[in-house]
Design an enzyme around this catalytic site. Structure first.
Site, mmCIF file in Angstrom:
data_model
loop_
_atom_site.group_PDB
_atom_site.id
_atom_site.type_symbol
_atom_site.label_atom_id
_atom_site.label_comp_id
_atom_site.label_asym_id
_atom_site.label_seq_id
_atom_site.Cartn_x
_atom_site.Cartn_y
_atom_site.Cartn_z
ATOM 1 N N HIS A 17 -57.283 11.408 -15.612
ATOM 2 C CA HIS A 17 -57.035 10.044 -15.588
ATOM 3 C C HIS A 17 -58.154 9.153 -15.602
ATOM 4 O O HIS A 17 -59.253 9.493 -15.639
ATOM 5 C CB HIS A 17 -56.295 9.701 -14.220
ATOM 6 C CG HIS A 17 -57.272 9.964 -13.099
ATOM 7 N ND1 HIS A 17 -58.301 9.177 -12.554
ATOM 8 C CD2 HIS A 17 -57.338 11.170 -12.283
ATOM 9 C CE1 HIS A 17 -59.151 9.650 -11.525
ATOM 10 N NE2 HIS A 17 -58.436 10.904 -11.225
ATOM 11 N N GLU A 90 -54.445 16.325 -7.465
ATOM 12 C CA GLU A 90 -55.596 16.698 -7.164
ATOM 13 C C GLU A 90 -55.595 17.436 -6.095
ATOM 14 O O GLU A 90 -54.655 17.623 -5.244
ATOM 15 C CB GLU A 90 -56.428 15.579 -6.864
ATOM 16 C CG GLU A 90 -57.924 15.639 -6.865
ATOM 17 C CD GLU A 90 -58.834 16.335 -7.729
ATOM 18 O OE1 GLU A 90 -58.577 17.572 -8.012
ATOM 19 O OE2 GLU A 90 -59.584 15.911 -8.495
#
Length: 226
Positions: A17, A90
């Protein structure tokens, strides 16, 4: 019959990202849902048309907004919709999520020394390396199975999670610390299926890592780190 790179072999592009407000503040994110910063929005807008030139057929993303927002840019450029999946999140980093690097280093210096070298098992409440590998592998395997031979799929996720995924998919291992450095914001890895891989060999070969700018050509044969 042998297959050539780019001809009948699937490609996976694994994109991190864009920069978040917490990246800019040097704050540990883990699974906290921090938004993209203005710079992160610019990074996502810049990488989207680059990855669209690979003509992906699917774009999947972590359900955390920093990844989903980045993925939405890529999907729009490619004329696709984003599918979100929490398995692409994550690492969960337990008690240290939200802590700045400076405070972490000051308050828990020995633990922080482990953290910055990738020994995250020292972090109280952190998700296990095995757990991260298993969920990433399962998710990316399902994504790959939706990609027709010779075509490309994109997954947008997070730096540490993608580092684990690449090692697992390319080498069939997971190590702490990983042999791979984390990728920068809106940089990506390119994996392609191995031609005529044996059942006991990893399915994927690494063609590029921490890449930005122009995409890897479909017929590029150099395998980095394979």
């Amino acid at each position: 019959m042998s297959a050539q790179p780019g001809h009948g072999l699937r490609t996976l592009v694994l994109l991190r990202h864009g920069e978040t407000t917490w990246n800019a503040e040097r704050r540990i994110q883990g699974q906290v849902d921090a938004p993209l910063s203005e710079r992160g929005e610019t990074q996502a807008a810049a990488v989207a048309p680059v990855l669209a030139t690979l003509d992906p057929v699917v774009v999947w993303s972590s359900d955390l907004q920093r990844a989903a927002r980045t993925a939405a840019r890529v999907a729009a450029a490619a004329g696709l919709e984003v599918r979100t999946d929490p398995r692409l999140r994550e690492f969960g980093l337990g008690e240290r999520e939200g802590t700045t690097h400076e405070a972490y280093a000051l308050e828990h210096p020995h633990e922080y020394a482990d953290f910055v070298t990738g020994r995250w098992s020292s972090v109280p409440g952190a998700e296990t390396l095995t757990g991260v590998r298993e969920r990433l592998e399962a998710c990316l395997g399902e994504l790959a199975d939706l990609v027709p031979p010779g075509r490309c799929g994109v997954a947008v996720a997070h730096g540490a999670a993608l580092r684990v995924a690449v090692e697992a998919l390319v080498q069939g291992t997971h190590t702490e610390p990983s042999a791979y450095a984390g990728m920068g914001n809106c940089r990506y890895a390119v994996l392609r299926e191995r031609p005529l891989a044996r059942p006991d060999e990893p399915r994927w070969r690494l063609h590029a890592y921490d890449r930005g700018g122009d995409p890897v050509p479909a017929d590029e044969a150099v395998a980095v780190g394979a």
